[in-house]
Design a protein around this motif. Structure first.
Motif, PDB file in Angstrom:
ATOM      1  N   GLY A  30       0.506  -1.167   0.042  1.00 39.63           N
ATOM      2  CA  GLY A  30      -0.235  -0.102  -0.038  1.00 39.63           C
ATOM      3  C   GLY A  30       0.868   1.193   0.183  1.00 39.63           C
ATOM      4  N   HIS A  31       2.319   1.005   0.082  1.00 38.39           N
ATOM      5  CA  HIS A  31       3.100   2.211   0.218  1.00 38.39           C
ATOM      6  C   HIS A  31       4.265   2.070  -0.945  1.00 38.39           C
ATOM      7  CE1 HIS A  31       1.054   3.357   3.764  1.00 38.39           C
ATOM      8  NE2 HIS A  31       1.148   2.191   4.291  1.00 38.39           N
ATOM      9  N   ALA A  32       4.670   0.770  -0.923  1.00 46.44           N
ATOM     10  CA  ALA A  32       5.848   0.458  -1.934  1.00 46.44           C
ATOM     11  C   ALA A  32       5.554  -0.641  -2.782  1.00 46.44           C
ATOM     12  CB  ALA A  32       7.069   0.232  -1.092  1.00 46.44           C
ATOM     13  N   LEU A  33       5.761  -0.631  -3.900  1.00 46.21           N
ATOM     14  CA  LEU A  33       5.897  -1.922  -4.897  1.00 46.21           C
ATOM     15  C   LEU A  33       7.458  -2.305  -5.041  1.00 46.21           C
ATOM     16  CD1 LEU A  33       4.407  -3.845  -6.718  1.00 46.21           C
ATOM     17  CD2 LEU A  33       4.772  -2.203  -8.410  1.00 46.21           C
ATOM     18  N   LEU A  34       7.723  -3.533  -4.745  1.00 44.31           N
ATOM     19  CA  LEU A  34       8.923  -4.070  -4.963  1.00 44.31           C
ATOM     20  C   LEU A  34       9.015  -5.197  -6.137  1.00 44.31           C
ATOM     21  CD1 LEU A  34      11.899  -5.059  -3.821  1.00 44.31           C
ATOM     22  CD2 LEU A  34      10.902  -6.596  -2.249  1.00 44.31           C
ATOM     23  N   LEU A  35       9.639  -5.055  -7.091  1.00 46.38           N
ATOM     24  CA  LEU A  35       9.487  -6.203  -8.094  1.00 46.38           C
ATOM     25  C   LEU A  35      11.195  -6.772  -8.443  1.00 46.38           C
ATOM     26  CD1 LEU A  35      10.567  -4.821 -11.091  1.00 46.38           C
ATOM     27  CD2 LEU A  35       8.564  -3.956 -10.972  1.00 46.38           C
ATOM     28  N   SER A  36      11.433  -7.881  -8.935  1.00 49.67           N
ATOM     29  CA  SER A  36      12.548  -8.246  -9.384  1.00 49.67           C
ATOM     30  C   SER A  36      12.555  -8.608 -10.873  1.00 49.67           C
ATOM     31  CB  SER A  36      13.039  -9.577  -8.502  1.00 49.67           C
ATOM     32  OG  SER A  36      12.291 -10.655  -8.825  1.00 49.67           O
ATOM     33  N   ALA A  37      13.742  -8.634 -11.424  1.00 49.60           N
ATOM     34  CA  ALA A  37      14.337  -9.349 -12.760  1.00 49.60           C
ATOM     35  C   ALA A  37      15.668 -10.246 -12.608  1.00 49.60           C
ATOM     36  CB  ALA A  37      14.398  -7.985 -13.636  1.00 49.60           C
ATOM     37  N   PRO A  38      15.660 -11.114 -13.337  1.00 47.15           N
ATOM     38  CA  PRO A  38      16.887 -11.693 -13.571  1.00 47.15           C
ATOM     39  C   PRO A  38      17.968 -11.168 -14.530  1.00 47.15           C
ATOM     40  CG  PRO A  38      15.488 -13.004 -14.874  1.00 47.15           C
ATOM     41  CD  PRO A  38      14.743 -11.711 -14.189  1.00 47.15           C
ATOM     42  N   LEU A  39      19.181 -11.075 -14.198  1.00 44.67           N
ATOM     43  CA  LEU A  39      20.295 -10.512 -15.131  1.00 44.67           C
ATOM     44  C   LEU A  39      20.379 -11.228 -16.550  1.00 44.67           C
ATOM     45  CD1 LEU A  39      22.325  -8.860 -15.584  1.00 44.67           C
ATOM     46  CD2 LEU A  39      24.043 -10.176 -14.541  1.00 44.67           C
ATOM     47  N   GLU A  40      20.147 -12.776 -16.328  1.00 45.29           N
ATOM     48  CA  GLU A  40      20.400 -13.347 -17.317  1.00 45.29           C
ATOM     49  C   GLU A  40      19.525 -13.184 -18.646  1.00 45.29           C
ATOM     50  OE1 GLU A  40      21.861 -16.033 -20.356  1.00 45.29           O
ATOM     51  OE2 GLU A  40      22.894 -15.230 -18.544  1.00 45.29           O
ATOM     52  N   GLN A  41      18.240 -12.769 -18.567  1.00 43.36           N
ATOM     53  CA  GLN A  41      17.250 -12.276 -19.384  1.00 43.36           C
ATOM     54  C   GLN A  41      17.620 -11.018 -19.822  1.00 43.36           C
ATOM     55  OE1 GLN A  41      14.208 -14.989 -17.494  1.00 43.36           O
ATOM     56  NE2 GLN A  41      13.052 -13.731 -18.754  1.00 43.36           N
ATOM     57  N   ASN A  42      18.339 -10.087 -19.146  1.00 41.46           N
ATOM     58  CA  ASN A  42      18.391  -8.889 -19.246  1.00 41.46           C
ATOM     59  C   ASN A  42      19.808  -8.111 -19.551  1.00 41.46           C
ATOM     60  OD1 ASN A  42      15.752  -7.677 -18.799  1.00 41.46           O
ATOM     61  ND2 ASN A  42      15.897  -9.128 -16.989  1.00 41.46           N
ATOM     62  N   ARG A  43      20.699  -9.025 -19.758  1.00 43.32           N
ATOM     63  CA  ARG A  43      22.277  -8.781 -19.788  1.00 43.32           C
ATOM     64  C   ARG A  43      22.308  -8.028 -21.306  1.00 43.32           C
ATOM     65  NH1 ARG A  43      24.595 -12.529 -22.921  1.00 43.32           N
ATOM     66  NH2 ARG A  43      23.397 -14.669 -22.918  1.00 43.32           N
ATOM     67  N   ASN A  44      23.525  -7.491 -21.454  1.00 40.79           N
ATOM     68  CA  ASN A  44      24.022  -6.910 -22.653  1.00 40.79           C
ATOM     69  C   ASN A  44      25.377  -7.700 -22.979  1.00 40.79           C
ATOM     70  OD1 ASN A  44      26.117  -5.873 -21.067  1.00 40.79           O
ATOM     71  ND2 ASN A  44      25.509  -3.825 -20.936  1.00 40.79           N
ATOM     72  N   HIS A  45      25.960  -7.006 -24.184  1.00 45.15           N
ATOM     73  CA  HIS A  45      27.198  -7.809 -24.707  1.00 45.15           C
ATOM     74  C   HIS A  45      28.499  -7.739 -23.763  1.00 45.15           C
ATOM     75  CE1 HIS A  45      27.474  -3.401 -25.133  1.00 45.15           C
ATOM     76  NE2 HIS A  45      28.937  -3.647 -25.137  1.00 45.15           N
ATOM     77  N   GLN A  46      28.255  -6.871 -22.560  1.00 43.04           N
ATOM     78  CA  GLN A  46      29.302  -6.984 -21.441  1.00 43.04           C
ATOM     79  C   GLN A  46      29.068  -8.037 -20.220  1.00 43.04           C
ATOM     80  OE1 GLN A  46      30.045  -2.931 -20.797  1.00 43.04           O
ATOM     81  NE2 GLN A  46      31.217  -2.593 -22.454  1.00 43.04           N
ATOM     82  N   GLY A  47      28.040  -8.486 -20.387  1.00 45.67           N
ATOM     83  CA  GLY A  47      27.367  -9.236 -19.333  1.00 45.67           C
ATOM     84  C   GLY A  47      26.693  -8.690 -18.056  1.00 45.67           C
ATOM     85  N   THR A  48      26.569  -7.436 -18.393  1.00 48.44           N
ATOM     86  CA  THR A  48      25.685  -6.774 -17.216  1.00 48.44           C
ATOM     87  C   THR A  48      24.386  -6.198 -17.578  1.00 48.44           C
ATOM     88  OG1 THR A  48      26.874  -4.574 -18.003  1.00 48.44           O
ATOM     89  CG2 THR A  48      28.056  -5.731 -16.156  1.00 48.44           C
ATOM     90  N   GLY A  49      23.806  -5.798 -17.029  1.00 47.26           N
ATOM     91  CA  GLY A  49      22.375  -5.151 -17.240  1.00 47.26           C
ATOM     92  C   GLY A  49      22.196  -4.257 -18.530  1.00 47.26           C
ATOM     93  N   PHE A  50      21.593  -4.666 -19.378  1.00 47.26           N
ATOM     94  CA  PHE A  50      21.068  -3.773 -20.565  1.00 47.26           C
ATOM     95  C   PHE A  50      20.452  -2.546 -20.022  1.00 47.26           C
ATOM     96  CE2 PHE A  50      18.298  -2.753 -24.183  1.00 47.26           C
ATOM     97  CZ  PHE A  50      19.228  -2.359 -25.114  1.00 47.26           C
ATOM     98  N   GLY A  51      20.746  -1.398 -20.454  1.00 48.38           N
ATOM     99  CA  GLY A  51      20.073   0.038 -19.966  1.00 48.38           C
ATOM    100  C   GLY A  51      18.595   0.037 -20.359  1.00 48.38           C
ATOM    101  N   GLY A  52      18.179  -0.682 -21.335  1.00 48.62           N
ATOM    102  CA  GLY A  52      16.789  -0.529 -21.760  1.00 48.62           C
ATOM    103  C   GLY A  52      15.968  -1.438 -20.909  1.00 48.62           C
ATOM    104  N   SER A  53      16.585  -2.599 -20.571  1.00 43.08           N
ATOM    105  CA  SER A  53      15.910  -3.462 -19.584  1.00 43.08           C
ATOM    106  C   SER A  53      15.746  -2.966 -18.082  1.00 43.08           C
ATOM    107  CB  SER A  53      16.650  -4.937 -19.562  1.00 43.08           C
ATOM    108  OG  SER A  53      16.702  -5.485 -20.523  1.00 43.08           O
ATOM    109  N   VAL A  54      16.879  -2.148 -17.761  1.00 42.51           N
ATOM    110  CA  VAL A  54      16.752  -1.752 -16.504  1.00 42.51           C
ATOM    111  C   VAL A  54      15.608  -0.665 -16.522  1.00 42.51           C
ATOM    112  CG1 VAL A  54      18.219  -0.459 -14.651  1.00 42.51           C
ATOM    113  CG2 VAL A  54      19.247  -2.490 -15.886  1.00 42.51           C
ATOM    114  N   TYR A  55      15.869   0.263 -17.591  1.00 44.94           N
ATOM    115  CA  TYR A  55      14.826   1.398 -17.391  1.00 44.94           C
ATOM    116  C   TYR A  55      13.543   0.778 -17.685  1.00 44.94           C
ATOM    117  CZ  TYR A  55      12.525   5.465 -19.322  1.00 44.94           C
ATOM    118  OH  TYR A  55      11.609   6.491 -19.454  1.00 44.94           O
ATOM    119  N   SER A  56      13.152  -0.247 -18.378  1.00 42.57           N
ATOM    120  CA  SER A  56      11.903  -0.990 -18.414  1.00 42.57           C
ATOM    121  C   SER A  56      11.344  -1.649 -17.078  1.00 42.57           C
ATOM    122  CB  SER A  56      11.709  -2.127 -19.434  1.00 42.57           C
ATOM    123  OG  SER A  56      12.097  -1.363 -20.754  1.00 42.57           O
ATOM    124  N   ALA A  57      12.133  -2.165 -16.411  1.00 41.81           N
ATOM    125  CA  ALA A  57      11.726  -2.456 -15.117  1.00 41.81           C
ATOM    126  C   ALA A  57      11.249  -1.454 -14.234  1.00 41.81           C
ATOM    127  CB  ALA A  57      12.911  -3.503 -14.194  1.00 41.81           C
TER     128      ALA A  57
END
Length: 161
Positions: A30-57
Motif C-alpha cells: 500500500g506504500h511501496a511496490l517491490l519487483l525483481s528481474a533476472p540478469l540473464e534475461q536482461n544482460r548486454n554484450h558485456q554481461g551486465t544489465g542492459f540499460g533498456g531492460s533496467v529502464y523498463s523494469a
C-alpha cells in the motif's frame, strides 16, 4: 488469487515485455511496490544489465505502483508514463530489483483531489534499482534511479452501479 498475483497475470498479458524481461512482483504493502528481474534475461554484450531492460523494469515498478494505488482507492483509469529519466550509477552485475514508493509514503492529497474532481491526475515517482536479493530495506546504494511522471485519465469507480 491475491491482488498481487492477479496484477502479475495482468501485466504479463497486457505488457508482453514484462514477461520477456522476467519481471516478478514481490510485494505491495500500500506504500511501496517491490519487483525483481533476472540478469540473464536482461544482460548486454558485456554481461551486465542492459540499460533498456533496467529502464523498463523501473518504469514497470512506477506504473505498477500507480495502478495499485488507484485500485486501493477503488478506482481504475488509463495510466501512462508522461516523462521519465534514469541515472545509471553503477553496472548491474547480478539479478536486480526495483523499489518504487509513494511520495511521503501515501497517496498525495493533491492527486486524490484531482482524481475526485476531474477524473485525472499526475503522480511524480522515483524508482530505485538495486542488485541482489529483493528487500524493501536495502543496505546498499542503488545502481540506478528513475524519475518519472505518470498521468491517470478517465478515473472512475471500479464498481459498476
Amino acid at each position: 488469487m491475491t491482488q498481487l498475483a492477479l496484477f502479475q497475470k495482468r501485466i504479463n498479458e497486457e505488457i508482453p515485455l514484462s514477461k520477456a524481461l522476467g519481471i516478478q512482483l514481490i510485494s505491495w504493502d500500500g506504500h511501496a511496490l517491490l519487483l525483481s528481474a533476472p540478469l540473464e534475461q536482461n544482460r548486454n554484450h558485456q554481461g551486465t544489465g542492459f540499460g533498456g531492460s533496467v529502464y523498463s523494469a523501473a518504469v514497470t515498478a512506477a506504473w505498477g505502483l500507480t495502478e495499485l494505488a488507484l485500485a486501493d482507492l477503488g478506482l481504475r483509469g488509463a495510466v501512462v508514463v508522461q516523462s521519465g529519466t534514469i541515472d545509471y550509477l553503477e553496472p548491474v552485475e547480478q539479478d536486480f530489483y526495483v523499489i518504487c514508493r509513494l511520495p511521503g509514503g501515501e497517496i498525495p492529497a493533491k492527486f486524490r483531489k484531482s482524481l475526485a474532481r476531474h477524473g485525472k491526475g499526475r503522480l511524480d515517482l522515483t524508482a530505485e534499482v538495486f542488485c541482489g536479493v529483493p528487500t524493501t530495506e536495502p543496505n546498499n546504494q542503488p545502481v540506478a534511479v528513475f524519475q518519472g511522471r505518470f498521468v491517470v485519465k478517465d478515473a472512475h469507480s471500479r464498481v459498476s452501479l
